[in-house]
Write a protein that holds these residues in place. Structure first.
Motif, PDB file in Angstrom:
ATOM      1  N   HIS A  81       0.832  -1.206   0.000  1.00  0.00           N
ATOM      2  CA  HIS A  81       0.000   0.000   0.000  1.00  0.00           C
ATOM      3  C   HIS A  81       0.866   1.254   0.000  1.00  0.00           C
ATOM      4  CE1 HIS A  81       0.419   0.907   4.389  1.00  0.00           C
ATOM      5  NE2 HIS A  81       0.429  -0.411   4.559  1.00  0.00           N
ATOM      6  N   ASP A 118       3.144  -6.930   4.322  1.00  0.00           N
ATOM      7  CA  ASP A 118       2.769  -5.834   5.222  1.00  0.00           C
ATOM      8  C   ASP A 118       2.651  -6.326   6.667  1.00  0.00           C
ATOM      9  OD1 ASP A 118       2.109  -3.267   5.940  1.00  0.00           O
ATOM     10  OD2 ASP A 118      -0.013  -3.471   5.447  1.00  0.00           O
ATOM     11  N   GLU A 135      -4.986   1.894   2.772  1.00  0.00           N
ATOM     12  CA  GLU A 135      -4.913   0.719   3.657  1.00  0.00           C
ATOM     13  C   GLU A 135      -5.030   1.132   5.120  1.00  0.00           C
ATOM     14  OE1 GLU A 135      -3.328  -2.322   6.282  1.00  0.00           O
ATOM     15  OE2 GLU A 135      -2.498  -0.327   5.984  1.00  0.00           O
ATOM     16  N   GLU A 136      -4.503   2.310   5.424  1.00  0.00           N
ATOM     17  CA  GLU A 136      -4.431   2.716   6.837  1.00  0.00           C
ATOM     18  C   GLU A 136      -5.772   3.190   7.394  1.00  0.00           C
ATOM     19  OE1 GLU A 136      -2.033   1.967   8.531  1.00  0.00           O
ATOM     20  OE2 GLU A 136      -0.218   1.959   7.309  1.00  0.00           O
ATOM     21  N   ASP A 161       6.404   0.530   6.571  1.00  0.00           N
ATOM     22  CA  ASP A 161       4.959   0.388   6.343  1.00  0.00           C
ATOM     23  C   ASP A 161       4.493   1.398   5.317  1.00  0.00           C
ATOM     24  OD1 ASP A 161       2.334  -0.298   6.637  1.00  0.00           O
ATOM     25  OD2 ASP A 161       2.056   0.761   8.526  1.00  0.00           O
ATOM     26  N   ASN A 162       4.534   1.134   4.003  1.00  0.00           N
ATOM     27  CA  ASN A 162       4.716  -0.202   3.480  1.00  0.00           C
ATOM     28  C   ASN A 162       5.716  -0.188   2.338  1.00  0.00           C
ATOM     29  OD1 ASN A 162       2.513  -2.542   1.841  1.00  0.00           O
ATOM     30  ND2 ASN A 162       4.100  -3.051   3.292  1.00  0.00           N
TER      31      ASN A 162
HETATM   32 ZN   LIG Z   1       0.835  -1.343   6.382  1.00  0.00          ZN
END
Ligand SMILES: [Zn+2]
Length: 410
Positions: free
Chosen positions: A96, A192, A163-164, A129-130
């Motif tokens: 991501h 991830d 994604e977060e 991340d990421n």
């Molecule tokens: Zn992540």
């Protein structure tokens, strides 16, 4: 070891400068979603697209998830495909682009958006991340193209947004609108989440339940408690009483780390501002990570029953309701092709035995699993996600690139 891997691995080892420069470029393009106070992932995704276009994909496409709050009214998702020499299931690596905010800047040694290097460590918001996954997947395909011309099996690299903050504009959107991209025999890896030795292949998650307890008493002066009802004292009794849920739902499952369900009181909202006031309202939360064998509804019911008992014994009103709930996706079988291919590749690259495991929940792979696609979450990382002074290790990125290259070539 196969000849082509003998050529690919030293090539990957020679990419140290590329790892650093890619990480610098990615980190400087701040990709925060609107829920995190940003405008989206456009600049970073455009940069990744330019890098991938230089690697001659057979197809590359930006897929726009409409989001009126974001720049240009959409969130960018990127998919690039390379054909394989053989007609085999495709290897997918999905990372991501978005990051979480740096948080309290005083906790950072330096500017979180300017990568700094200390030996093998790279520091900066997003490096693990990421971007770890973005860089390792891109360098894997680069090494394959430079040494073998083409992977053995088809390869797809996906870079998703959001994604977060829930994946509504990221993988969830991609699966809904372009689900045909992914075949149910494809090998889907989500780099991830992992551990320092790369020995954990995450295949299952617990259900998540966040319970909000609202305790309503009566506010009064602290010197005359008989005139009020102390909501904080009642909340404290309730927190202690809730401990029995741990005993009632204590059955474990060795696939998971930790092997039991967890029930932890976490956040408490601010109540009165001064010490000499008895609070009349307290709100606190319990974070529950529930093994798939237990029903989420049953846990919630028990929370409400226990709240009722404390309400009866203290005279305050207590409401227990859901702040967030996410049912566990069906696990990826421990013998799924992606797990076996990953284990073989990890063993070949590092000599280590990796094991399928379950964790507490919250990875994007759940969306694949809910769509019937067995995905595995794996990477080699110190797990510094969301922390100040987030860092990753250059050798870990190279190891992971070798593992992905091995999967693509065998
Ligand atoms: Zn992540």
């Amino acid at each position: 070891m196969e000849d082509f891997l003998k050529r690919i691995f030293p090539l990957i080892d020679s990419y140290r400068d590329e790892v650093i420069s890619l990480q610098k470029e990615l980190t400087s393009r701040v990709a925060l979603g609107p829920d995190n106070g940003g405008t989206g992932e456009h600049e970073k995704t455009a940069f990744i697209q330019s890098i991938m276009e230089g690697l001659n994909p057979s197809r590359i496409e930006e897929i726009h998830a409409p989001d009126s709050r974001a720049e240009h009214g959409y969130r960018p998702n990127l998919v690039a495909l390379w054909e394989g020499k053989k007609e085999l299931p495709r290897l997918w690596i999905l990372s991501h682009s978005d990051i979480v905010p740096p948080g309290d800047l005083s906790l950072w040694e330096r500017d979180p958006y300017e990568v700094w290097v200390d030996g093998d460590k790279l520091y900066g918001r997003g490096v693990e991340d990421n971007q770890h996954g973005i860089v390792s997947s891109v360098l894997a395909i680069k090494a394959i193209l430079e040494s073998a011309g083409q992977p053995t099996r088809p390869v797809g690299i996906a870079i998703v947004a959001d994604e977060e903050t829930g994946s509504k504009y990221g993988l969830s959107y991609l699966l809904e609108k372009r689900g045909q991209l992914f075949g149910d025999t494809d090998l889907i890896v989500v780099p991830d989440g992992g551990n320092e030795t790369g020995s954990m292949i995450e295949v299952a998650e617990k259900s998540m339940l966040w319970v909000r307890f609202t305790v309503l008493g009566r506010q009064c002066h602290a010197s005359t408690p008989h005139k009020g009802r102390n909501s904080l004292a009642a909340a404290a009794r309730l927190i202690v009483a809730l401990e029995k849920i741990k005993r009632e739902f204590s059955d474990g499952d060795e696939l998971f780390r930790p092997p039991i369900s967890t029930f932890e009181p976490t956040k408490i909202e601010a109540n009165v501002e001064n010490v000499n006031t008895i609070p009349g309202k307290d709100v606190f939360y319990m974070d529950c990570r529930i093994l798939p064998r237990f029903e989420v509804d049953r846990i919630l019911e028990r929370c409400q029953e226990i709240a009722g008992e404390i309400s009866n014994s203290t005279g305050v009103k207590i409401k227990a309701d859901i702040a967030y709930r996410e049912e566990a996706a069906p696990p990826t079988p421990s013998d799924a092709p992606v797990v076996e291919a990953l284990s073989r590749a990890i063993h070949l690259v590092t000599g280590r035995e990796a094991k399928p495991m379950g964790i507490g929940g919250g990875t994007v792979a759940a969306f694949f699993r809910k769509a019937g696609l067995p995905a595995a979450v794996w990477c080699t990382s110190p797990d510094t996600a969301h922390q100040p002074n987030e860092y990753c290790l250059i050798p870990d990125i190279m190891t992971d690139a070798k593992v992905f290259a091995t999967m693509a070539m065998t």
